[in-house]
Scaffold this motif. Structure first.
Motif, short mmCIF file in Angstrom:
data_model
loop_
_atom_site.label_atom_id
_atom_site.label_comp_id
_atom_site.label_asym_id
_atom_site.label_seq_id
_atom_site.Cartn_x
_atom_site.Cartn_y
_atom_site.Cartn_z
N LEU A 291 0.85 -1.19 0.00
CA LEU A 291 0.00 0.00 0.00
C LEU A 291 0.88 1.24 0.00
O LEU A 291 1.70 1.42 0.91
CB LEU A 291 -0.90 0.00 1.24
CG LEU A 291 -1.78 -1.25 1.41
CD1 LEU A 291 -2.41 -1.26 2.80
CD2 LEU A 291 -2.84 -1.31 0.32
N VAL A 292 0.76 2.07 -1.02
CA VAL A 292 1.59 3.26 -1.17
C VAL A 292 0.72 4.49 -0.96
O VAL A 292 -0.19 4.76 -1.75
CB VAL A 292 2.23 3.31 -2.57
CG1 VAL A 292 3.13 4.54 -2.70
CG2 VAL A 292 3.03 2.03 -2.84
N GLU A 293 0.98 5.22 0.13
CA GLU A 293 0.19 6.43 0.38
C GLU A 293 0.75 7.57 -0.46
O GLU A 293 1.86 8.06 -0.24
CB GLU A 293 0.20 6.82 1.85
CG GLU A 293 -0.67 8.04 2.11
CD GLU A 293 -0.95 8.31 3.57
OE1 GLU A 293 -1.79 9.19 3.86
OE2 GLU A 293 -0.32 7.65 4.44
N ALA A 294 -0.03 8.00 -1.44
CA ALA A 294 0.37 9.04 -2.37
C ALA A 294 -0.39 10.32 -2.05
O ALA A 294 -1.35 10.70 -2.71
CB ALA A 294 0.09 8.60 -3.81
N GLY A 295 0.05 10.98 -1.00
CA GLY A 295 -0.60 12.20 -0.57
C GLY A 295 0.13 12.77 0.63
O GLY A 295 1.08 12.17 1.14
N PRO A 296 -0.29 13.94 1.12
CA PRO A 296 0.41 14.57 2.25
C PRO A 296 0.21 13.80 3.54
O PRO A 296 -0.84 13.19 3.79
CB PRO A 296 -0.24 15.96 2.33
CG PRO A 296 -1.59 15.78 1.69
CD PRO A 296 -1.40 14.76 0.61
N GLY A 297 1.22 13.82 4.40
CA GLY A 297 1.15 13.15 5.68
C GLY A 297 1.20 11.64 5.56
O GLY A 297 1.47 11.09 4.49
#
Length: 349
Positions: A291-297
């Protein structure tokens, strides 16, 4: 096509990903925003900068958003005021733009996601990355949504360390469950006065409550009057079928072609609750994923790490950006660390 960038020795953050797993992008929404989010990548990552410029241009050429004398880009890069960035006219379009630009960056590395999962406005960014909407048409949807919500009465959101069933006795007609983010994290939404009364009652009952950075009662019936007529505007926008599967945060199942083309599906999102945890559970039931979080924070990363599939090590989590706001070099270092983690299982790319 660009390749994964070389990591720097001083990289921080990220996670080791198990080899052979496919990827899914997590795209955050309201609450993840902060001053100058991802701005450190503008000079370091040309693909991100180009995509961000395209998104901001598409959003602003439709007309001003709110009554701020400064423009959207100027507030993103220059304003030190968190209250400005938290306002619906800044948080929503900037989150959409940053999510989209980071998604474009990851796709440019050659990553081909098995799925996209967006939280709130992140689902609109997912719709662009999957090919449901063009960037210009999605920007029109976001612009229309933000313009409508800008005139909504003052409200907010609050995260409670509890299940929906546990908070249910405290709720009435004016405060609703706005999101189910984890097994024991429920977000409430409502106008200021009733939300304040409910959160105070919950604290007195021993629950841990924290306000979410939002000045609008997102994902509550309080916004229904403001969204009236939105479906007619969205109906004028061409919509296609998802080229990359989208796990919807509103239905906790993969977005169907019929839903993707249904104006009512998109117009009711500001009122409907976000079911992030059920959606994540459904996604990880299909296969083990990185799971790759592509966003701020790193808010969605922190939630995802609570999932049994991640705790067991069968799935993993990688965050592209730092957990907290920092100098530009912190954005770059976090991205390099994420790239290194992705490279460690490059056979899956």
């Amino acid at each position: 096509m660009s390749q994964l960038p070389r990591p720097r020795a001083e990289s921080t953050g990220g996670a080791t990903a198990p080899a052979g797993r496919r990827h899914a992008l997590l795209l955050p929404g309201q609450g993840a925003q902060h001053v100058r989010m991802a701005a450190g990548l503008m000079t370091a990552e040309p693909v991100f900068a180009e995509a961000m410029d395209e998104a901001l241009t598409a959003l602003t050429e439709l007309g001003p958003l709110g009554d701020r004398p400064a423009g959207l880009r100027e507030d993103w890069l220059r304003s030190p005021d968190a209250a400005v960035i938290d306002h619906v006219t800044r948080a929503q379009p900037l989150l959409f733009a940053v999510d989209y630009a980071l998604g474009r960056l990851v796709l440019g590395w050659g990553v081909r996601p098995a799925a996209l999962l967006g939280h709130s406005i992140g689902e609109v960014a997912a719709a662009v990355l999957s090919g449901v909407f063009t960037l210009r048409d999605a920007a029109a949807l976001v612009h229309d949504r933000v313009t409508r919500l800008a005139d909504a009465p003052p409200g907010g959101m609050a995260a409670v360390a509890a299940t929906p069933d546990e908070v249910a006795p405290f709720l009435g007609d004016e405060v609703a469950v706005g999101a189910v983010n984890a097994a024991r994290q429920t977000v409430l939404a409502g106008l200021d006065a009733p939300l304040g009364a409910v959160t105070e009652a919950l604290r007195e009952a021993g629950f841990v409550v924290q306000r979410v950075p939002a000045s609008t009662a997102f994902h509550s019936p309080a916004l229904a009057p403001a969204t009236g007529g939105a479906a007619d505007r969205i109906a004028a926008l061409p919509a296609g079928e998802p080229g990359i599967p989208v796990m919807s945060g509103y239905t906790a199942r993969f977005l169907t072609p019929a839903e993707a083309k249904d104006p009512a599906f998109w117009s009711r999102q500001p009122v409907a609750p976000v079911l992030f945890w059920p959606a994540l559970d459904a996604l990880l039931a299909t296969e083990d994923l990185v799971l790759v979080e592509a966003g701020p924070g790193q808010g969605l990363s922190q939630l995802a790490r609570r999932h049994p599939a991640v705790r067991s090590g069968s799935s993993a989590v990688i965050s592209l950006l730092p957990a907290r706001p920092g100098p530009p070099e912190a954005d770059v270092a976090a991205l390099r660390a994420a790239a290194e983690a992705l490279r460690e299982h490059a056979g899956a790319v």
